[in-house]
Design an enzyme around this catalytic site. Structure first.
Site, PDB file in Angstrom:
ATOM      1  N   SER A   1       0.830  -1.196   0.000  1.00 44.31           N
ATOM      2  CA  SER A   1       0.000   0.000   0.000  1.00 44.31           C
ATOM      3  C   SER A   1       0.876   1.263   0.000  1.00 44.31           C
ATOM      4  CB  SER A   1      -0.963  -0.057   1.189  1.00 44.31           C
ATOM      5  OG  SER A   1      -2.013   0.830   1.029  1.00 44.31           O
TER       6      SER A   1
ATOM      7  N   ASP B   1      -8.212  -2.635  -7.460  1.00 47.53           N
ATOM      8  CA  ASP B   1      -7.741  -2.461  -6.092  1.00 47.53           C
ATOM      9  C   ASP B   1      -8.845  -1.866  -5.217  1.00 47.53           C
ATOM     10  OD1 ASP B   1      -5.072  -2.109  -4.306  1.00 47.53           O
ATOM     11  OD2 ASP B   1      -6.425  -0.415  -3.998  1.00 47.53           O
TER      12      ASP B   1
ATOM     13  N   HIS C   1      -6.745  -5.762  -1.689  1.00 46.75           N
ATOM     14  CA  HIS C   1      -5.702  -4.755  -1.465  1.00 46.75           C
ATOM     15  C   HIS C   1      -4.644  -5.362  -0.551  1.00 46.75           C
ATOM     16  CE1 HIS C   1      -4.011  -0.716  -1.132  1.00 46.75           C
ATOM     17  NE2 HIS C   1      -3.960  -0.864   0.190  1.00 46.75           N
TER      18      HIS C   1
END
Length: 392
Positions: free
Chosen positions: A173, A269, A336
């Site tokens: 991330s 995502d 994610h």
């Protein structure tokens, strides 16, 4: 197709999921980098930065995996002040020990290629993907991500990384963005004889148009760049021809990275769908509420919008993909961060592309077991191996 139920939103914002792990996880204690404050390398609130280290053993004793934690960004004064009261801005609030799973796991059946490496999770407490080097005197806010990165690298080198035979910089991330931003610097810090590569998991944030026709993520990134005064700390190769905000977007950076890089990302995502494409500010009447919580609830026009987003990602990766040393695993799952949880990294029913799970694909690429490890999935909903996230 299996779904994974999400209870709270926390990783970029980020995600805490209920996952099934094949075996007992290892708890790894937090270590603060003592002396970092004398170098100005401190969290937003001025506390010491920290990391978790699980020592390597056997054939992995001289191999190092550095994993950069994610957790969003603060993009204005108030959000940075708030962040000081959380583990994303202060080591006072960080967990004293963490489970190491997925790419950080220590069992060969869970993490076949990296289980016995020296595995480190570097905690994220600066709010700008380890990039800033300034401060707000009046509010006692320290934007020192770049110095934290430098102090951490010096610490890890002193612990034995300077003699590494192999090294991998990874991140998820906002940490995945950080692995892109720091990849070449990581390479330069290690001996020329060390095999060095980088992995970005869910770090391919696109400069995309949201459902209202605006640019929600660009606005957020502009705030991050402005509040932390990042202009001077971004890639000069990029800023020579693009504005600073554009140079915080990985699509404008990845093709210029010299070190071998692997991009692991979903073309749908879940964080980007929820926070960049359809945040509440762009969808005040909540037309996207159900779709962005469960992709199977999207109507045909919403799916078409998401298909255009996928096309934008595939096009953005064309130049990067053309470089033989780089790798790709771009699947069509509503998810994610796929390297941190056992469920998606390496379990019996983990998502696959070309018959390979994420861990197998990353390993094939890192160890050069297979040429051209570049897999891009067919459009949603064709992939039946996905573990789609469902948000409540």
């Amino acid at each position: 197709m299996r779904s994974l139920l999400l209870w709270t939103v926390c990783s970029l914002c980020s995600v805490t999921a209920v996952v099934r792990s094949a075996s007992k996880v290892s708890m790894v204690p937090l270590t603060l980098i003592h002396g970092a404050d004398s170098k100005g390398a401190v969290c937003l609130d001025g506390t010491l930065p920290g990391y978790h280290l699980h020592r390597g053993f056997g054939s992995g004793a001289n191999s190092w995996l550095i994993h950069l934690e994610g957790g969003g960004w603060c993009n204005d004064h108030s959000s940075c002040v708030f962040r000081k009261t959380t583990r994303r801005g202060s080591s006072k609030f960080m967990e004293k020990a963490l489970n190491f799973t997925g790419i950080l796991g220590n069992k060969p059946q869970d993490n076949p290629d990296f289980y016995n490496w020296n595995r480190i999770k570097l905690r994220y407490c600066d709010g700008a993907s380890f990039s800033g080097d300034s401060q707000d005197e009046g509010s006692q806010l320290f934007y020192r991500g770049k110095r934290i990165w430098q102090a951490a690298m010096e610490e890890f080198m002193s612990l034995g990384m300077q003699k590494a035979d192999q090294a991998l910089l990874s991140g998820c991330s906002a940490g995945g963005l950080a692995s892109i931003l720091h990849c070449d610097d990581f390479r330069e810090r290690l001996p020329i004889s060390t095999k060095v590569k980088c992995l970005s998991d869910a770090g391919m944030f696109l400069d995309a148009v949201d459902v209202s026709g605006g640019h929600s993520l660009r606005n957020m990134y502009h705030g991050v760049v402005t509040v932390q005064n990042l202009q001077k700390d971004l890639s000069s190769t990029c800023t020579n021809h693009l504005d600073p905000t554009s140079c915080f977007f990985p699509q404008n950076l990845v093709s210029d990275i010299k070190t071998p890089m692997f991009l692991l990302n979903s073309a749908y995502d879940s964080w980007q769908v929820r926070q960049s494409l359809a945040p509440s500010s762009a969808d005040p009447r909540g037309f996207w509420k159900h779709c962005k919580s469960d992709i199977s609830s999207c109507n045909s026009s919403q799916i078409q919008f998401l298909q255009e987003f996928r096309k934008q990602m595939v096009v953005a990766l064309n130049s990067f993909s053309a470089t033989p040393q780089n790798g790709l695993f771009i699947n069509s799952c509503f998810t994610h961060c796929q390297s941190e949880t056992q469920d998606t990294w390496f379990a019996q029913n983990s998502p696959k592309l070309n018959g390979k799970r994420v861990a197998e694909s990353v390993g094939d690429w890192y160890f050069d077991r297979t040429n051209n490890v570049k897999a891009v999935d067919c459009p949603y909903p064709c992939d039946k191996t996905c573990h789609h996230l469902i948000f409540q």
